[in-house]
Design a protein around this motif. Structure first.
Motif: not given
Length: 149
Positions: A33-62
């Motif tokens: 019921t929850e389908k999320v695509l996160i588009h990563v286009h930056s070369n900034d590791p902080k942005v990558w980590q924030a995207s990964l944290d968001k993805a992991n949070s969704i999967m860990s709490t659902a």
């Protein structure tokens, strides 16, 4: 009498099939019921980590089987999934949480990147733009990396 016996025997043989036919069909798998695509286009590791944290949070709490998250890497974001540039743990930690990764093949071609350079478990899609449009049409929430914070 033999006809009657034959008819009775035939009806007894067919009864289990009739009983089985009346059983309810097996339930079809319920799509997430929850389908999320996160588009990563930056070369900034902080942005990558924030995207990964968001993805992991969704999967860990659902609840199991109710969510799916895909990270789409395009442009400079390909560095996230390039095993030659980044440690394996940053990607495999999310893969272990059932987050999927795809790289835009068009971006890979423009950046002279080969499929062999992708981390194990990372797939490809022909076009990142097309992937976003298709996911939106399928009812996915599409987040830009800046929205994943």
């Amino acid at each position: 009498m033999t006809r009657r016996l034959a008819a009775l025997t035939a009806s007894m043989l067919l009864m289990p099939a009739a009983v089985l036919a009346q059983q309810a069909p097996a339930a079809a798998p319920v799509p997430p019921t929850e389908k999320v695509l996160i588009h990563v286009h930056s070369n900034d590791p902080k942005v990558w980590q924030a995207s990964l944290d968001k993805a992991n949070s969704i999967m860990s709490t659902a609840p199991k089987g109710t969510a799916v998250v895909e990270i789409l890497a395009t442009g400079d974001g390909l560095k996230l999934v390039n095993k030659d540039l980044q440690g394996q743990s940053i990607v495999t930690g999310s893969l272990d949480k059932d987050v999927s990764f795809v790289a835009c093949h068009a971006s890979m071609k423009a950046n002279h990147m080969e499929i062999s350079q992708l981390h194990s478990g990372v797939g490809t899609v022909p076009s990142g733009g097309r992937e976003k449009v298709m996911k939106k049409a399928e009812g996915w929430t599409v987040l830009d990396e800046t929205e994943a914070k």
